[in-house]
Design a protein around this motif. Sequence first.
Motif, short mmCIF file in Angstrom:
data_model
loop_
_atom_site.label_atom_id
_atom_site.label_comp_id
_atom_site.label_asym_id
_atom_site.label_seq_id
_atom_site.Cartn_x
_atom_site.Cartn_y
_atom_site.Cartn_z
N LEU A 96 36.49 31.24 37.30
CA LEU A 96 35.64 32.38 37.56
C LEU A 96 35.02 32.84 36.25
N LYS A 97 33.73 33.12 36.25
CA LYS A 97 33.08 33.69 35.07
C LYS A 97 32.84 35.16 35.34
N ILE A 98 33.52 36.00 34.58
CA ILE A 98 33.49 37.45 34.80
C ILE A 98 32.56 38.10 33.79
N SER A 99 31.61 38.89 34.29
CA SER A 99 30.69 39.62 33.41
C SER A 99 31.29 40.99 33.10
N LEU A 100 31.26 41.34 31.80
CA LEU A 100 31.85 42.59 31.35
C LEU A 100 30.82 43.43 30.61
N GLU A 101 31.19 44.69 30.34
CA GLU A 101 30.31 45.58 29.60
C GLU A 101 30.01 45.00 28.22
N GLY A 102 28.84 45.31 27.71
CA GLY A 102 28.45 44.82 26.39
C GLY A 102 27.90 43.41 26.41
N THR A 105 41.87 47.08 28.06
CA THR A 105 40.67 47.61 28.71
C THR A 105 39.85 46.48 29.33
N ASP A 106 39.70 45.39 28.58
CA ASP A 106 39.00 44.21 29.11
C ASP A 106 39.69 43.69 30.36
N LEU A 107 41.01 43.59 30.33
CA LEU A 107 41.75 43.05 31.47
C LEU A 107 41.63 43.95 32.69
N ASP A 108 41.59 45.25 32.49
CA ASP A 108 41.39 46.15 33.63
C ASP A 108 40.05 45.86 34.30
N GLN A 109 39.01 45.61 33.50
CA GLN A 109 37.70 45.24 34.06
C GLN A 109 37.75 43.87 34.72
N ILE A 110 38.43 42.94 34.06
CA ILE A 110 38.54 41.59 34.61
C ILE A 110 39.23 41.61 35.97
N MET A 111 40.26 42.43 36.10
CA MET A 111 40.93 42.56 37.40
C MET A 111 39.98 43.06 38.47
N ASP A 112 39.23 44.11 38.17
CA ASP A 112 38.28 44.66 39.14
C ASP A 112 37.30 43.59 39.62
N GLN A 113 36.68 42.90 38.67
CA GLN A 113 35.67 41.91 39.01
C GLN A 113 36.27 40.70 39.75
N SER A 114 37.43 40.25 39.29
CA SER A 114 38.07 39.09 39.91
C SER A 114 38.47 39.38 41.36
N LEU A 115 39.03 40.55 41.59
CA LEU A 115 39.45 40.91 42.95
C LEU A 115 38.25 40.99 43.89
N LYS A 116 37.14 41.50 43.38
CA LYS A 116 35.92 41.55 44.20
C LYS A 116 35.45 40.13 44.55
N MET A 117 35.51 39.25 43.58
CA MET A 117 35.02 37.88 43.78
C MET A 117 35.86 37.11 44.80
N ILE A 118 37.17 37.35 44.80
CA ILE A 118 38.03 36.61 45.74
C ILE A 118 38.37 37.42 46.99
N GLY A 119 37.84 38.64 47.08
CA GLY A 119 37.99 39.43 48.30
C GLY A 119 39.38 40.00 48.52
N LYS A 120 40.05 40.41 47.42
CA LYS A 120 41.39 41.00 47.52
C LYS A 120 41.38 42.41 46.93
N THR A 121 42.44 43.17 47.22
CA THR A 121 42.42 44.58 46.83
C THR A 121 43.64 45.03 46.04
N GLN A 122 44.65 44.19 45.89
CA GLN A 122 45.82 44.62 45.11
C GLN A 122 46.33 43.45 44.29
N ILE A 123 47.03 43.80 43.21
CA ILE A 123 47.39 42.76 42.25
C ILE A 123 48.74 43.08 41.59
N HIS A 124 49.44 42.04 41.25
CA HIS A 124 50.73 42.14 40.57
C HIS A 124 50.57 41.50 39.19
#
Length: 230
Positions: free
Chosen positions: A4-10, A95-114
Motif C-alpha cells: 500500500l502506498k500511503i499519502s501523508l501530510e507534507g 504521529t506518522d504511524l497514527d496517520q498511516i493507520m487511518d489511511q490504511s484502514l480506509k484502503m482495506i475497509g476496516k475500522t479497528q486495529i491492534h
Amino acid sequence: MQKLKISLEGNLSANVLYLPALRDSDQVLLLLSEIWGINQHILEIAEQYVNLGFHVLIPNVFFRQKETVCLDYDEQDTQTAYHLYQQLDLVQAATDLDQIMDQSLKMIGKTQIHILGFCMGGTLCYLLKNAQIKTRIAYYGSKIGQYLEQIQSIQQPTIIHLALNDHLIGLEEIDHLKKAVQGSKNIQTFCYDKVGHGFNCPYRANYNKVASELAYQTNLSFLKNFLGER
C-alpha cells in the motif's frame, strides 16, 4: 502480500506491506519492527498472526529516511540500523504511524486495529494515539523512564513483555514501570527471568525459545479474551 502506498501530510508517502487474513475477519494488526526493519523475522511474525485471522499491516518506520529497510543482524547491517534509529524522531514517527493507520484502514475497509511492536516498535507502542486502536502488545520497548507518563495514560488493554537481563532496560526502570501501572485495569507487565533484549528473535544471540513461546501463548490468550476469536 500487497504493498500500500500511503499519502501523508507534507507531500510525503510511505509504503506499507499488507498481508490479508487467510479467513474472513475484520481484525487488523499493525506490526512494528525492530530497528532492522521489515526482515525475515518480522515477516515470520506476520505469518503467525495472519494464520490466526488477522489482516497484517507492516509499515516502514524509517520511510522519511529510506524507502525500504530490510537488514540482517550482522555487524555491518546493525551499524546501519543504529544509524537510522539515531536519526529517527520517535514522536514524529508515532504521529506518522497514527496517520498511516487511518489511511490504511480506509484502503482495506476496516475500522479497528491492534498493535504489536518489537524493540523500537515496542517503544512506539507507548506513543500511538489513534482512536481506532483496540489493544497493544509491546516487546522490550526501551525508554520506559522517558515515556512513563505516556504509558500510564494508555486506555486500551495492553501487554508489555520485558526481559530481566536486558542491557537496554534496567531493573530499576522495570521496577518504576511496574509500580506506575500497579492496579491498572489496562496494562499488564510480563517479565522473563535470565533472558536478554531480543529474546523473541531466533536470529539474535539472545533468542530464548522458552520465553518466546510463553510470551506468544500469553498473546493468544490476551487476544482471544478481547476479540472473542483465535
